[in-house]
Design a protein around this motif. Sequence first.
Motif, PDB file in Angstrom:
ATOM      1  N   ARG A   1       0.909  -1.200  -0.110  1.00 34.12           N
ATOM      2  CA  ARG A   1       0.018   0.051  -0.080  1.00 34.12           C
ATOM      3  C   ARG A   1       0.920   1.222   0.115  1.00 34.12           C
ATOM      4  N   ARG A   2       1.980   1.157   0.881  1.00 29.05           N
ATOM      5  CA  ARG A   2       2.718   2.369   0.935  1.00 29.05           C
ATOM      6  C   ARG A   2       3.979   2.422   0.056  1.00 29.05           C
ATOM      7  N   ARG A   3       4.216   1.415  -0.796  1.00 30.61           N
ATOM      8  CA  ARG A   3       5.224   1.282  -1.820  1.00 30.61           C
ATOM      9  C   ARG A   3       6.339   1.178  -1.162  1.00 30.61           C
ATOM     10  N   LEU A   4       6.649   0.434  -0.019  1.00 25.41           N
ATOM     11  CA  LEU A   4       7.883   0.204   0.797  1.00 25.41           C
ATOM     12  C   LEU A   4       8.819  -0.770   0.202  1.00 25.41           C
ATOM     13  N   ASP A   5      10.245  -0.467   0.806  1.00 24.63           N
ATOM     14  CA  ASP A   5      10.973  -1.342   0.540  1.00 24.63           C
ATOM     15  C   ASP A   5      11.398  -2.230   1.557  1.00 24.63           C
ATOM     16  N   ALA A   6      11.349  -1.469   2.950  1.00 29.59           N
ATOM     17  CA  ALA A   6      11.976  -1.927   4.059  1.00 29.59           C
ATOM     18  C   ALA A   6      11.150  -1.107   5.105  1.00 29.59           C
ATOM     19  N   ALA A   7      10.764  -1.590   6.393  1.00 28.76           N
ATOM     20  CA  ALA A   7      10.403  -1.319   7.629  1.00 28.76           C
ATOM     21  C   ALA A   7      10.667  -1.816   8.813  1.00 28.76           C
ATOM     22  N   SER A   8      10.681  -1.078   9.766  1.00 25.35           N
ATOM     23  CA  SER A   8      10.818  -1.669  11.391  1.00 25.35           C
ATOM     24  C   SER A   8       9.227  -1.379  11.869  1.00 25.35           C
ATOM     25  N   THR A   9       9.046  -1.502  13.079  1.00 28.85           N
ATOM     26  CA  THR A   9       8.173  -1.394  13.695  1.00 28.85           C
ATOM     27  C   THR A   9       8.194  -0.845  15.394  1.00 28.85           C
ATOM     28  N   ALA A  10       6.967  -0.791  15.974  1.00 28.20           N
ATOM     29  CA  ALA A  10       7.100  -0.269  17.240  1.00 28.20           C
ATOM     30  C   ALA A  10       7.109  -1.490  18.191  1.00 28.20           C
ATOM     31  N   PHE A  11       7.609  -1.510  19.178  1.00 23.61           N
ATOM     32  CA  PHE A  11       7.764  -2.684  20.245  1.00 23.61           C
ATOM     33  C   PHE A  11       7.371  -2.250  21.668  1.00 23.61           C
ATOM     34  N   ALA A  12       7.066  -3.282  22.496  1.00 25.75           N
ATOM     35  CA  ALA A  12       6.554  -2.984  23.731  1.00 25.75           C
ATOM     36  C   ALA A  12       7.360  -4.237  24.563  1.00 25.75           C
ATOM     37  N   PRO A  13       7.535  -3.807  25.713  1.00 21.52           N
ATOM     38  CA  PRO A  13       8.121  -5.120  26.606  1.00 21.52           C
ATOM     39  C   PRO A  13       7.324  -6.000  27.056  1.00 21.52           C
ATOM     40  N   ASP A  14       7.606  -7.290  27.543  1.00 22.26           N
ATOM     41  CA  ASP A  14       6.705  -8.316  27.635  1.00 22.26           C
ATOM     42  C   ASP A  14       6.196  -8.321  29.376  1.00 22.26           C
ATOM     43  N   GLY A  15       6.861  -7.404  30.112  1.00 25.64           N
ATOM     44  CA  GLY A  15       6.678  -7.265  31.482  1.00 25.64           C
ATOM     45  C   GLY A  15       5.601  -6.336  31.909  1.00 25.64           C
ATOM     46  N   ASP A  16       5.584  -5.880  33.140  1.00 22.37           N
ATOM     47  CA  ASP A  16       4.545  -5.017  33.809  1.00 22.37           C
ATOM     48  C   ASP A  16       5.481  -3.804  34.305  1.00 22.37           C
ATOM     49  N   ARG A  17       6.751  -3.747  34.207  1.00 23.89           N
ATOM     50  CA  ARG A  17       7.371  -2.793  34.891  1.00 23.89           C
ATOM     51  C   ARG A  17       7.199  -1.179  34.230  1.00 23.89           C
TER      52      ARG A  17
END
Length: 256
Positions: free
Chosen positions: A126-142
């Motif tokens: 859709r965005r005609r991209l060649d590469a991308a990374s993305t948002a991330f979140a920790p697996d704990g509750d700190r």
Amino acid sequence: MGVAEPAAGLSAPPSFAGMVAPPAVGDVSIVIPVLDEERWLPRLLDSIAAQTVAAAEVIVVDAGSSDATVAVARARGATVVEGGGLPGVSRNLGAERARSEWLLFLDADVRLPPTAVEVMLSQMERRRLDAASTAFAPDGDRVLVDLQHRLSSWYFRASSRMGWPHSIGAFLFVRRELHRRIGGFDTGVTVAEDQEYVVRLSRVGRYRFARRPVVEIAQRRFDDHGFWKMSLKWLAIEVHRMLLGEIRHDRFGYFR
């Protein structure tokens, strides 16, 4: 009523009445560098198996594990490539074996939401991209660790828009031909090789840091080293890159 065609880049196997059709298969090769990851690798491979769009292949590149990592990978159907080293070295080895149009580089301690591959393929088209990374979140509750990850994701997205691309090597989606065109990861960069990689990549292709999917990543470094020590180390690495250039030494001891 007509039958919907599969999305571009996907192949859908036939379905039969009374049966649940398996997921479509995307033209994606997943590459995972590992070293003694028997604790974390199973949950990642399980999340890969649960994708709404399946990857064509999963390649695990082992840098000499002494635990059950290799056995875990093979038991879940992954192709194992031996001889890896630092993450950049291992990612390059995996990419050399890959056959798909798209590469998805993952770290062993992440877990994907079920639609991760599907969402990325859709965004790339859709965005005609060649590469991308993305948002991330920790697996704990700190709370502080969660806030730090949110701020990092915001900073990576904002800086990428302003012309200094950032990525998270734990989830990096890239067109294989572009990876080859830039010569892969620079194996002389010892820390933040993922950041250096997307700087070069963005000069010859379209790169974005996306808002979704949000990928879960283990907070184990914060558990092992403490919140402030780990946060200050990340800050020092970023300042070094800004003022002195890419890191080609081991004074940070990041992978020890």
